[in-house]
Design a protein around this motif. Sequence first.
Motif, PDB file in Angstrom:
ATOM      1  N   ALA A 246       0.838  -1.206   0.000  1.00  7.52           N
ATOM      2  CA  ALA A 246       0.000   0.000   0.000  1.00  7.52           C
ATOM      3  C   ALA A 246       0.872   1.255   0.000  1.00  7.52           C
ATOM      4  O   ALA A 246       0.578   2.220  -0.704  1.00  7.52           O
ATOM      5  N   GLN A 247       1.937   1.234   0.782  1.00 10.54           N
ATOM      6  CA  GLN A 247       2.842   2.376   0.795  1.00 10.54           C
ATOM      7  C   GLN A 247       3.572   2.518  -0.539  1.00 10.54           C
ATOM      8  O   GLN A 247       3.837   3.639  -0.997  1.00 10.54           O
ATOM      9  N   ALA A 248       3.874   1.417  -1.183  1.00 11.65           N
ATOM     10  CA  ALA A 248       4.578   1.451  -2.470  1.00 11.65           C
ATOM     11  C   ALA A 248       3.737   2.104  -3.561  1.00 11.65           C
ATOM     12  O   ALA A 248       4.291   2.690  -4.499  1.00 11.65           O
ATOM     13  N   THR A 249       2.409   2.027  -3.451  1.00 12.07           N
ATOM     14  CA  THR A 249       1.573   2.657  -4.474  1.00 12.07           C
ATOM     15  C   THR A 249       1.813   4.161  -4.534  1.00 12.07           C
ATOM     16  O   THR A 249       1.733   4.755  -5.612  1.00 12.07           O
ATOM     17  N   LEU A 250       2.125   4.765  -3.393  1.00 10.52           N
ATOM     18  CA  LEU A 250       2.434   6.198  -3.386  1.00 10.52           C
ATOM     19  C   LEU A 250       3.689   6.485  -4.204  1.00 10.52           C
ATOM     20  O   LEU A 250       3.772   7.498  -4.906  1.00 10.52           O
ATOM     21  N   TRP A 251       4.659   5.599  -4.096  1.00  8.16           N
ATOM     22  CA  TRP A 251       5.912   5.786  -4.814  1.00  8.16           C
ATOM     23  C   TRP A 251       5.770   5.466  -6.292  1.00  8.16           C
ATOM     24  O   TRP A 251       6.572   5.945  -7.102  1.00  8.16           O
ATOM     25  N   CYS A 252       4.779   4.674  -6.664  1.00  9.24           N
ATOM     26  CA  CYS A 252       4.574   4.341  -8.076  1.00  9.24           C
ATOM     27  C   CYS A 252       4.151   5.561  -8.890  1.00  9.24           C
ATOM     28  O   CYS A 252       4.571   5.734 -10.030  1.00  9.24           O
ATOM     29  N   ALA A 253       3.307   6.390  -8.310  1.00 10.99           N
ATOM     30  CA  ALA A 253       2.784   7.547  -9.041  1.00 10.99           C
ATOM     31  C   ALA A 253       3.720   8.750  -9.000  1.00 10.99           C
ATOM     32  O   ALA A 253       3.633   9.631  -9.855  1.00 10.99           O
ATOM     33  N   LEU A 254       4.621   8.802  -8.044  1.00 11.87           N
ATOM     34  CA  LEU A 254       5.440   9.997  -7.828  1.00 11.87           C
ATOM     35  C   LEU A 254       6.417  10.333  -8.962  1.00 11.87           C
ATOM     36  O   LEU A 254       6.437  11.487  -9.412  1.00 11.87           O
ATOM     37  N   PRO A 255       7.232   9.397  -9.470  1.00 14.84           N
ATOM     38  CA  PRO A 255       8.203   9.779 -10.508  1.00 14.84           C
ATOM     39  C   PRO A 255       7.553  10.341 -11.768  1.00 14.84           C
ATOM     40  O   PRO A 255       8.033  11.330 -12.338  1.00 14.84           O
ATOM     41  N   ALA A 256       6.442   9.739 -12.210  1.00 11.18           N
ATOM     42  CA  ALA A 256       5.772  10.235 -13.410  1.00 11.18           C
ATOM     43  C   ALA A 256       5.210  11.632 -13.169  1.00 11.18           C
ATOM     44  O   ALA A 256       5.265  12.493 -14.059  1.00 11.18           O
TER      45      ALA A 256
END
Length: 178
Positions: free
Chosen positions: A28-38
Amino acid sequence: MIAVEVRAPAVRAAGTRGPVPRWADWAAQATLWCALPAGIWRILFAAGLPAGFTGSQDPQGTWFMLPYVIVLSVVSEAVAFLSLGLVRWWGETWPRWVPVLGGRPVRPAAAIVPASLGSIALVCLWTPLVLGFDTGDPEMPHGAKLVIMQVCYLPLVAWGPLLAAVTAAYAVRRRRYG
């Protein structure tokens, strides 16, 4: 023969009805990091960073591009943040500040259905787009600029499957513990 039951380590998140698997919390925390770079890449591109696009793809001269991508990036992060509700207390009980629903239990389907549909939509949207970058298009970036763009967008491919896994863990926990 001795039967041994192997269970994934779980953490008792404050206020949740049952233990949250540690992997589900991390996912769940990783989903935040998935959207951040783009999101960061889009904002820098709209702000005028030379990203290698030419012709119709170049945002120069369009005044609305920067506010648009900022709003798009903030909304993407906000949607990614909602996946934390699947491993936190506010995914089981509506926060008090929510009008009408505040303090009431969240019906499992009210979280499972939108999260499931969202994970399917994310997989359908990002997997073909990211893995199918058209490098033959002369207006697309090439070389290092293309690699940077791909590296920034590649985590979006993981967003849908991560959300699906967290949603499944939420469904199992809510069925087991209410």
